[in-house]
Design an enzyme around this catalytic site. Structure first.
Site, mmCIF file in Angstrom:
data_model
loop_
_atom_site.group_PDB
_atom_site.id
_atom_site.type_symbol
_atom_site.label_atom_id
_atom_site.label_comp_id
_atom_site.label_asym_id
_atom_site.label_seq_id
_atom_site.Cartn_x
_atom_site.Cartn_y
_atom_site.Cartn_z
ATOM 1 C CB CYS A 57 5.629 -11.725 -8.619
ATOM 2 S SG CYS A 57 6.847 -13.010 -9.006
ATOM 3 C CE1 TYR A 140 4.663 -11.659 -4.341
ATOM 4 C CE2 TYR A 140 3.098 -12.215 -2.603
ATOM 5 C CZ TYR A 140 4.084 -12.598 -3.498
ATOM 6 O OH TYR A 140 4.494 -13.905 -3.548
ATOM 7 C CB CYS A 213 2.209 6.998 -16.854
ATOM 8 S SG CYS A 213 3.054 8.180 -15.781
#
Length: 217
Positions: A57, A140, A213
């Site tokens: 979203c 999505y 990450c």
């Protein structure tokens, strides 16, 4: 059309000849950025760069990026599909081929694409295919759309780096993020722009894998 057929179409991208026809008139933002007052359409400073991220979203995803230093402006819209100038309701049918995307204009002297990619990877689950959490459907899906071959190579390298980090963190699923150069971006309707600034208690589906990450992508 049977329920099972409708369900299968929700999770598969339409071919171009199956997509909704769309329209010639674009949705044009009628307002400036609700948070910083800058024009959504530009013109932007000529040294600034752009990138688009699909991570579920687009309401919560946009808020992540407008708060970052070096980001000039953000907007939400539709990218990666076939239908010209789609509406939100058309995109939600799964018959336009688009994903909900956040358009980010940034100053490369203040932030880098690598910095933005780190935020992207860490704030959603890029292994879920045609959904993000409880939000299901092709609109999505996880995606990165860039404007140059150089940025494409960097995005692909970042995917490989994050895939290794996921495996090291015992998250064995494969990344499904679509990564390519952008064909076209279509602005969403005004009520979607900076939605969570206008509606602070509104729905936000952001959630990551819990795996960091690595920097220096």
């Amino acid at each position: 059309m049977s329920f099972m057929t409708m369900l299968s179409k929700k999770f598969s991208l339409p071919a171009q000849d199956e997509a909704l026809p769309g329209r010639s008139d674009a949705i044009v933002p009628g307002e400036a950025h609700f948070v910083n007052g800058r024009s959504l359409q530009g013109p932007y400073p000529e040294t600034f760069k752009t990138v688009l991220f699909g991570m579920g979203c687009f309401w919560g995803a946009e808020r992540l990026f407008w708060q970052l230093p070096g980001v000039h402006v953000t907007a939400v819209g539709y990218a990666g599909g076939h239908t010209p100038n789609p509406t939100y309701h058309e995109t939600c049918t799964g018959r336009t081929g688009h994903t909900e995307a956040v358009f980010v204009v940034y100053d490369p002297d203040q932030t880098s694409l690598s910095d933005l990619l780190k935020v992207f990877w860490e704030n959603h689950d890029p292994t879920q295919g045609m959904r993000q959490g409880n939000d299901t459907g092709t609109q999505y899906r996880s995606a990165i759309y860039v404007g140059s071959e150089e940025d494409l190579a960097l995005a692909e390298q970042s995917r490989d780096t994050y895939q290794s980090a996921l495996k090291a963190g015992s998250h064995m699923a494969s990344i499904t993020t679509e990564i390519r150069q952008l064909d076209e971006f279509y602005f969403a309707e005004d009520y979607h722009q900076q939605y969570l600034a206008k509606n602070p208690a509104g729905y936000c589906g952001i959630g990551g894998t819990g795996v960091s990450c690595p920097t220096g992508l």
